[in-house]
Motif scaffolding. Sequence first.
Motif, PDB file in Angstrom:
ATOM      1  N   ASP A  44       0.512  -1.188   0.063  1.00 42.95           N
ATOM      2  CA  ASP A  44      -0.113  -0.416  -0.275  1.00 42.95           C
ATOM      3  C   ASP A  44       0.755   1.533  -0.381  1.00 42.95           C
ATOM      4  N   GLU A  45       0.397   2.004  -0.477  1.00 41.44           N
ATOM      5  CA  GLU A  45       1.242   3.881  -0.447  1.00 41.44           C
ATOM      6  C   GLU A  45       1.523   4.225   0.685  1.00 41.44           C
ATOM      7  N   GLY A  46       0.200   3.636   1.965  1.00 42.59           N
ATOM      8  CA  GLY A  46       0.602   5.059   3.298  1.00 42.59           C
ATOM      9  C   GLY A  46       0.476   6.265   2.962  1.00 42.59           C
ATOM     10  N   LEU A  47       0.558   6.954   4.199  1.00 40.47           N
ATOM     11  CA  LEU A  47       0.685   7.878   4.242  1.00 40.47           C
ATOM     12  C   LEU A  47       2.508   9.383   4.470  1.00 40.47           C
ATOM     13  N   PHE A  48       2.853   9.709   4.266  1.00 36.55           N
ATOM     14  CA  PHE A  48       4.049  10.297   4.927  1.00 36.55           C
ATOM     15  C   PHE A  48       3.222  11.095   6.143  1.00 36.55           C
ATOM     16  N   LYS A  49       3.504  10.884   6.978  1.00 40.82           N
ATOM     17  CA  LYS A  49       3.175  11.533   8.312  1.00 40.82           C
ATOM     18  C   LYS A  49       3.891  12.238   8.541  1.00 40.82           C
ATOM     19  N   ALA A  50       5.463  13.001   9.114  1.00 42.16           N
ATOM     20  CA  ALA A  50       6.326  14.061   8.723  1.00 42.16           C
ATOM     21  C   ALA A  50       7.691  13.749   9.215  1.00 42.16           C
ATOM     22  N   TYR A  51       8.440  14.871   8.786  1.00 39.24           N
ATOM     23  CA  TYR A  51      10.331  14.310   8.317  1.00 39.24           C
ATOM     24  C   TYR A  51      10.249  14.326  10.057  1.00 39.24           C
ATOM     25  N   ASP A  52      10.904  14.379  10.813  1.00 35.76           N
ATOM     26  CA  ASP A  52      11.781  14.835  11.366  1.00 35.76           C
ATOM     27  C   ASP A  52      12.943  15.698  11.476  1.00 35.76           C
ATOM     28  N   MET A  53      13.573  15.632  10.479  1.00 40.88           N
ATOM     29  CA  MET A  53      14.544  15.779  10.020  1.00 40.88           C
ATOM     30  C   MET A  53      15.259  16.501   8.977  1.00 40.88           C
ATOM     31  N   VAL A  54      15.532  17.607   8.319  1.00 40.33           N
ATOM     32  CA  VAL A  54      16.115  17.558   7.186  1.00 40.33           C
ATOM     33  C   VAL A  54      17.220  18.484   6.516  1.00 40.33           C
ATOM     34  N   GLU A  55      18.153  17.995   6.232  1.00 46.69           N
ATOM     35  CA  GLU A  55      19.296  19.250   5.869  1.00 46.69           C
ATOM     36  C   GLU A  55      19.328  19.387   4.380  1.00 46.69           C
ATOM     37  N   PHE A  56      19.745  20.341   3.887  1.00 50.09           N
ATOM     38  CA  PHE A  56      20.513  20.644   2.249  1.00 50.09           C
ATOM     39  C   PHE A  56      21.181  21.127   2.821  1.00 50.09           C
ATOM     40  N   MET A  57      22.546  20.592   2.338  1.00 51.92           N
ATOM     41  CA  MET A  57      23.515  20.548   1.960  1.00 51.92           C
ATOM     42  C   MET A  57      24.456  20.831   0.577  1.00 51.92           C
ATOM     43  N   ALA A  58      24.228  21.032  -0.588  1.00 52.35           N
ATOM     44  CA  ALA A  58      24.471  21.915  -1.262  1.00 52.35           C
ATOM     45  C   ALA A  58      23.750  22.459  -2.695  1.00 52.35           C
ATOM     46  N   PRO A  59      23.833  23.142  -3.372  1.00 56.34           N
ATOM     47  CA  PRO A  59      22.642  23.575  -3.797  1.00 56.34           C
ATOM     48  C   PRO A  59      22.884  22.343  -5.376  1.00 56.34           C
ATOM     49  N   VAL A  60      21.495  22.319  -5.909  1.00 57.63           N
ATOM     50  CA  VAL A  60      21.035  21.565  -7.463  1.00 57.63           C
ATOM     51  C   VAL A  60      20.163  22.684  -8.064  1.00 57.63           C
ATOM     52  N   PHE A  61      21.386  22.288  -9.646  1.00 57.60           N
ATOM     53  CA  PHE A  61      20.617  23.271 -10.295  1.00 57.60           C
ATOM     54  C   PHE A  61      20.219  21.956 -11.433  1.00 57.60           C
ATOM     55  N   ALA A  62      19.239  23.293 -12.587  1.00 55.10           N
ATOM     56  CA  ALA A  62      18.985  21.974 -13.681  1.00 55.10           C
ATOM     57  C   ALA A  62      19.516  21.776 -14.496  1.00 55.10           C
ATOM     58  N   GLY A  63      20.012  20.516 -14.526  1.00 59.18           N
ATOM     59  CA  GLY A  63      20.817  19.495 -15.715  1.00 59.18           C
ATOM     60  C   GLY A  63      20.878  19.081 -14.716  1.00 59.18           C
ATOM     61  N   ASP A  64      21.385  19.033 -13.506  1.00 61.42           N
ATOM     62  CA  ASP A  64      22.113  17.951 -12.433  1.00 61.42           C
ATOM     63  C   ASP A  64      21.368  16.560 -12.663  1.00 61.42           C
ATOM     64  N   TYR A  65      21.865  15.644 -12.448  1.00 65.97           N
ATOM     65  CA  TYR A  65      21.537  14.613 -12.149  1.00 65.97           C
ATOM     66  C   TYR A  65      21.633  14.208 -10.901  1.00 65.97           C
ATOM     67  N   ILE A  66      20.124  13.637  -9.909  1.00 68.95           N
ATOM     68  CA  ILE A  66      20.040  13.425  -8.775  1.00 68.95           C
ATOM     69  C   ILE A  66      19.677  11.976  -8.575  1.00 68.95           C
ATOM     70  N   GLU A  67      20.663  11.008  -7.222  1.00 65.45           N
ATOM     71  CA  GLU A  67      20.228   9.802  -6.921  1.00 65.45           C
ATOM     72  C   GLU A  67      20.038  10.227  -6.192  1.00 65.45           C
ATOM     73  N   VAL A  68      18.028   9.207  -5.911  1.00 69.95           N
ATOM     74  CA  VAL A  68      17.754   9.131  -4.601  1.00 69.95           C
ATOM     75  C   VAL A  68      17.706   8.118  -3.809  1.00 69.95           C
ATOM     76  N   GLU A  69      17.834   7.706  -2.468  1.00 73.01           N
ATOM     77  CA  GLU A  69      17.691   6.474  -2.023  1.00 73.01           C
ATOM     78  C   GLU A  69      17.590   6.732  -0.202  1.00 73.01           C
ATOM     79  N   GLY A  70      16.876   5.953  -0.452  1.00 78.05           N
ATOM     80  CA  GLY A  70      15.698   5.999   0.887  1.00 78.05           C
ATOM     81  C   GLY A  70      15.813   3.862   1.570  1.00 78.05           C
TER      82      GLY A  70
END
Length: 126
Positions: A44-70
């Motif tokens: 089941d897709e479930g529901l996102f309840k809350a983020y405990d922590m979010v840290e932005f470490m470096a800028p992202v620009f159009a054209g960048d390839y981003i790999e996301v892992e969880g």
Amino acid sequence: MKSVLKIRMSAHDAHYGGGLVDGARMLQLFGDVATELLIMNDGDEGLFKAYDMVEFMAPVFAGDYIEVEGSITEQGNTSRKMVFEARKVIVPRTDINDSACDVLETPILVCRASGTCVVPKDKQRK
């Protein structure tokens, strides 16, 4: 169990001058990874309840390839604690020409977060 997604940031993703991508785009990608994890874990897709922590470490620009892992780090009766990382893996090299890009030898961590998702008991199928 983990989920990995790779996506190129487009001009449509750029929200600020200089082609800078809004940090909220990384959170949207984390949500996509969380959904896949919940489907794999609970059917089941479930529901996102809350983020405990979010840290932005470096800028992202159009054209960048981003790999996301969880991954799911803890599992309760209905809650699923997760951690996420987004890394820049390919960058455009417009200083060389319009279509030049480099694969980064060492990916750049651009954002990390942790949060909790919920799958109601009556929707869990696994």
